[in-house]
Structures are given as C-alpha cells and as structure tokens.
Design an enzyme around this catalytic site. Structure first.
Site, PDB file in Angstrom:
ATOM      1  N   LYS A 254       1.110  72.708 111.844  1.00  0.00           N
ATOM      2  CA  LYS A 254       1.755  73.299 110.675  1.00  0.00           C
ATOM      3  C   LYS A 254       0.701  74.012 109.825  1.00  0.00           C
ATOM      4  O   LYS A 254      -0.440  73.542 109.751  1.00  0.00           O
ATOM      5  CB  LYS A 254       2.376  72.196 109.807  1.00  0.00           C
ATOM      6  N   ARG A 328      13.359  65.750 117.471  1.00  0.00           N
ATOM      7  CA  ARG A 328      14.463  65.740 118.438  1.00  0.00           C
ATOM      8  C   ARG A 328      14.061  65.055 119.737  1.00  0.00           C
ATOM      9  O   ARG A 328      14.905  64.506 120.430  1.00  0.00           O
ATOM     10  CB  ARG A 328      14.954  67.189 118.662  1.00  0.00           C
TER      11      ARG A 328
HETATM   12  N1  BES Z   1       9.873  67.528 110.095  1.00  0.00           N
HETATM   13  C1  BES Z   1      10.097  68.896 110.355  1.00  0.00           C
HETATM   14  C2  BES Z   1      11.291  69.468 109.582  1.00  0.00           C
HETATM   15  C3  BES Z   1      11.151  69.560 108.086  1.00  0.00           C
HETATM   16  C4  BES Z   1      10.722  70.732 107.511  1.00  0.00           C
HETATM   17  C5  BES Z   1      11.527  68.521 107.272  1.00  0.00           C
HETATM   18  C6  BES Z   1      10.637  70.832 106.143  1.00  0.00           C
HETATM   19  C7  BES Z   1      11.450  68.624 105.904  1.00  0.00           C
HETATM   20  C8  BES Z   1      10.999  69.782 105.334  1.00  0.00           C
HETATM   21  C9  BES Z   1      10.383  69.102 111.841  1.00  0.00           C
HETATM   22  O1  BES Z   1       9.747  68.245 112.710  1.00  0.00           O
HETATM   23  C10 BES Z   1       9.927  70.483 112.163  1.00  0.00           C
HETATM   24  O2  BES Z   1       8.772  70.732 112.029  1.00  0.00           O
HETATM   25  N2  BES Z   1      10.837  71.345 112.556  1.00  0.00           N
HETATM   26  C11 BES Z   1      10.544  72.690 112.869  1.00  0.00           C
HETATM   27  C12 BES Z   1      11.341  73.075 114.083  1.00  0.00           C
HETATM   28  C13 BES Z   1      10.907  74.376 114.693  1.00  0.00           C
HETATM   29  C14 BES Z   1       9.532  74.242 115.308  1.00  0.00           C
HETATM   30  C15 BES Z   1      11.917  74.759 115.751  1.00  0.00           C
HETATM   31  C16 BES Z   1      10.950  73.559 111.668  1.00  0.00           C
HETATM   32  O3  BES Z   1      11.950  73.253 111.025  1.00  0.00           O
HETATM   33  O4  BES Z   1      10.246  74.509 111.373  1.00  0.00           O
HETATM   34 ZN    ZN Z   2       7.784  68.871 113.223  1.00  0.00          ZN
END
Ligand code: BES
Ligand code: ZN
Ligand code: ZN
Length: 478
Positions: A254, A328
C-alpha cells in the site's frame, strides 16, 4: 458508569446535575432564560444553566438515533465538568422503548474514550446516571419493562465499546495469537466454547489460501471458533470475521498514506467477538458460531506474490494478481470451514473488504450483499432500529465475469476498475455452496468500521460497526 432507574420523582432524586432533552417545538424555548440565551434546540445543541444545574440538549426530530446522539453529546459535555452524577426524567418526548434504549446506549457510547496509550488519562468524574421512572408531571413512564430495556441496552452498548477497544489496539499489541487469547478469555468469562487452530491445524484443514496470506508475518495465523449453544435453539447462525491484524498490502504494498490505520482491518473479527459477547450475555435462544481468520499481511522473502496460484480449502484455485486483495483469500477458507463444520440456517461474514465500498456508499454505511432480498430487507430493518446505516449493493452476472482467470479457476481481483465492492463479494460467493446461497450475506464494513473524524456518537477510531444491528437481528429470530 452506573445507570439505574429510580421510582421517585425527579426532584426527589439525589444527583448533581439534570439533563433535559428538548425538541425545537418545546414550549421551554419561548420564554425565560433559554430564549434569552438564543438556544434553538437544534440537534446536539447544548445549553447549560448553572443556576438550575441543568443541561439542555437539542433534538431535531423524534427519531431514535437522534436521541442516541443527543445522549452522547450530553455525556461528552458533562465529562468536562466535575459532576459525579446526573439525573433525568421520563418525558412526553421519550415515550417509547426505542427512545429509552437509544438514550441509554447514547450515554454509554458517548462516554467511550480510547486512552490506552496516553500517559495521562483524563478520566471523567461522572460515574452515575439516574433515570426517574416518572415524568415531571409525576406520571409513570409509558414504557413497560424499563428495567429489561435498560439491561439490554447496556449489553449492546458495552459490547460495541468492547469491539471499539479491540479495533483501536495497535498491531504490535494485537496480533493473531493475541486475538485467539482474547477469544479464549471471552469464552472463559461467558458460557462459550472456543477452539483455536494454529498453522499446523490450518494445514490439516487444507486452509492454504489463508496460510499463504500470513506466510511473511512473524506472527502465526490463527483460526478462532467460538460457539454459543443454548438448548433447543431457534436457529443456527455462523458469523465469519475478517481478522487482518495488519494489512500492509503485502508485496502489492500500500502507499504510505493508505497504510496508516490498517490496524482497522481486524474490525470484522472484532465485531464478531462483540456480537458473541452480547449474544451470550443476553442468552439468546439461537446457536451462534463466531469464526475468525486472524492473519497479518506483510512483506518479506517468504511472502506470497502476485502470479502465485493458491489452492483454497475446497480445492478451488485462485490466481493472485494483487496481494492487497488478501481479505477475500482468508475469508474464502473461513467460509469453506464454516460450511463444512456447521449446518447453519444463516451465514454472515463481516469484513473491511474494499475501498470501493467506501467509494460507493460513503464513510458511514455498511454495504450489504446477498442473493436473498428478504435477508437484506430484514437486516436493513434491524439496522435502522439500532442507528446503524446499511445500503444494499446488487449482484449481477456481468460483473462476476470480471473475476475470470486465464490460468486458475478465479482471479483474486477484477479485471475492470469499477464495482469493486460487488466483485469482491462475488469472489466470496464462489466459495459458497449452492445449498447455502440463500443463507449467506456479506457485510462490507470498510466505511463505517473506523472513524477518521468523529460523527454522531462515534469518536475517532473503531466504531463497533455491525455489532448492534446483528444482535438486534438475532434477537428477532422467532
Ligand atoms: N483492507 C483493505 C480494504 C480497506 C480499504 C478497508 C480502506 C478500509 C479502508 C483490503 O484488503 C484492500 O486492500 N482492498 C483493496 C482491493 C483491491 C486490491 C482490489 C482495495 O480496496 O483497494
Ligand atoms: Zn488489502
Ligand atoms: Zn485488508
């Protein structure tokens, strides 16, 4: 905080300060000191009259959640004073059980402070709230069973605060094994069964997708299974929680700014723990299983990678195209585990799953996704009784195609940029058996689970999203 009901008239109750909730239509506003001070009783507006030792708090309309918010405002305002106790009367505006419950919850939710890491704790002197069971006109409350409503509201609000506290705890202090200890501790204090599988146990269960996500962490992944088993249950319900004690994104790292606050990624798991606590304290006549996938998503030489193909518990293969879509993968295995071990009537999962859900619904609203319209409707009703906000997002067969993989059964991300909350849920759907499709519902709590700027009765940090609506829904099972 001690909250009690007293059968005396308000004036005969011994407390240092009085709280009066006022609608903007109240006659009180037209004359005397309140009008001189320009108090209009807009929502959460406060006016303290020291001469009467009374705090007035405005309520915009006779809606339950506005009372919850006003009670939280009252307690936050008074926490800056030095009073030890407050009292309030029943009134013609708090004349139903929903309002009474909302006030009790609002006081407890509003009093919550997270100061575990502060050297100086600013503890409020206010320790006691006394409700008179009578109105100022000396009439008995129209709400029947005040004591029962009080007990229930306390359980719900305290469970919400318990979830908040866990979410707020840092990843250094709350890693998967610690979460397992917390679950065991909860089970010990309540009448819950608790089973925990470490990595060897996960291997035996073929939960390789979950294991792969946690591989680069120095903390062992854990599967936690709590159960509340009353005699002759009305239904069996499985609740599955995403428990990423930290989500760095993994090798698909991230960006720095998005990583901050990713301790929140265990909010689904913490909600399940809060629900289990409330369910056992209320001794609901429903068999409830709480299943948590506790994992830390990190980087390192041993990390799982984009291009890997994982094999989930049910044998299906998953092409990893982004290691940040890890929740997921953990949930896929946990959903398989739940369906294999428990013959449930309902299967709900709670997860801070996608940023896309926040884009779709905003910060305050949980995304509900399910094949069963009836399930979505009944949960929306339960949520609105508790002040939680939900919105349903619809599945469709075109979006599902975006998860196609050229080399495995399914890809862990969509090949198109839009509809990410739905495609994530459709990924999970891939791990739900045909018999269970109508029983399953997914709660994407990425928006409301963690509060960056305080709203209503939610302070900065974990909100406890999912707890009150689910306990309300479970309580309604006939
Ligand atoms: N934990 C995150 C989702 C999230 C984002 C929760 C912001 C709370 C606040 C999840 O694991 C994630 O990183 N999802 C990605 C998915 C993408 C790579 C398809 C996202 O939402 O960007
Ligand atoms: Zn994630
Ligand atoms: Zn995540």
């Amino acid at each position: 905080m001690k909250i009690s009901i007293n059968d005396n008239h308000l004036y005969d109750i011994n407390a240092e300060v009085t709280v009066v909730f006022t609608l903007d239509t109240s006659e009180l506003l037209h004359e005397g000191v309140l009008s001189e001070l320009g108090y209009k009783a807009t929502q959460d507006e406060t006016c303290y009259i020291s001469e009467f030792k009374t705090l007035y708090v405005g309520i915009e309309a006779k809606e339950h959640d506005l009372f919850r918010s006003a009670a939280a405002t009252a307690i936050k305002t008074l926490s800056k004073f030095n009073y030890k106790s407050l009292k309030l009367a029943q009134s013609d505006i708090n004349d139903d059980e929903g309002i009474f419950t909302a006030l009790v919850e609002g006081f407890i939710l509003g009093a919550y402070k997270f100061d575990a890491y502060k050297s100086e704790k600013s503890e409020s002197t206010l320790k006691e709230i006394i409700f008179s069971s009578k109105t100022l006109e000396d009439e008995k409350s129209e709400v029947p069973h005040l004591e029962e409503a009080l007990a229930r509201a306390k359980v719900l609000a305290i469970a919400t605060n318990y979830t908040r506290e866990l979410v707020n705890t840092t990843p250094e202090d709350l890693f998967p094994l610690k979460l397992a200890h917390i679950a065991k501790d909860l089970a010990g204090k309540h009448d819950l069964e608790c089973k925990v599988l470490g990595e060897a146990g996960l291997k035996d269960e073929n939960m390789n997708a979950m294991l792969d996500v946690g591989r680069a962490s120095r903390h062992e992944s854990q599967l936690i299974h709590l159960s509340h088993k009353p005699k002759n249950p009305r239904a069996v319900v499985s609740l599955i929680g995403k428990g990423l004690t930290y989500d760095s994104g993994g090798l698909s790292l991230k960006p720095s700014a998005s990583m901050v606050s990713m301790k929140l990624d265990k909010s689904g798991a913490c909600a399940v723990l809060g629900i289990m606590k409330a369910v056992s304290e209320l001794n609901l006549p429903v068999e409830v299983h709480g299943i948590i996938g506790a994992v830390e998503n990190m980087i390192g030489g041993d990390a799982y990678k984009p291009d890997d193909v994982l094999r989930a518990k049910n044998g299906k293969t998953i092409e990893v195209r982004n290691t940040d879509a890890e929740g997921r993968l953990v949930l896929a295995d946990c959903l398989c585990y739940a369906q294999e071990k428990i013959e449930a009537d309902y299967i709900f999962d709670y997860a801070t799953l996608t940023g896309a859900c926040v884009v779709a619904l905003g910060n305050y609203t949980t995304g509900l996704m399910a094949h069963s319209t009836k399930l979505k409707h009944s949960m929306s009703r339960a949520a609105s009784n508790t002040g939680e906000l939900v919105g349903a997002l619809p599945f469709n067969r075109y979006l599902k195609k975006q998860l196609k993989s050229e080399i495995a059964d399914i890809s862990n991300i969509s090949n198109k940029p839009y509809g990410g909350a739905i495609t994530a849920a459709q990924f999970l759907d891939y791990f739900i058996t045909d018999e269970n499709k109508q029983k399953w519902m997914h709660f994407d709590i990425a928006g409301p689970a963690y509060v960056e700027s305080a709203w209503g009765y939610n302070p900065y940090g974990g909100s406890g999203a999912g707890v009150r609506m689910t306990v309300e829904w479970l309580s309604n099972i006939k």
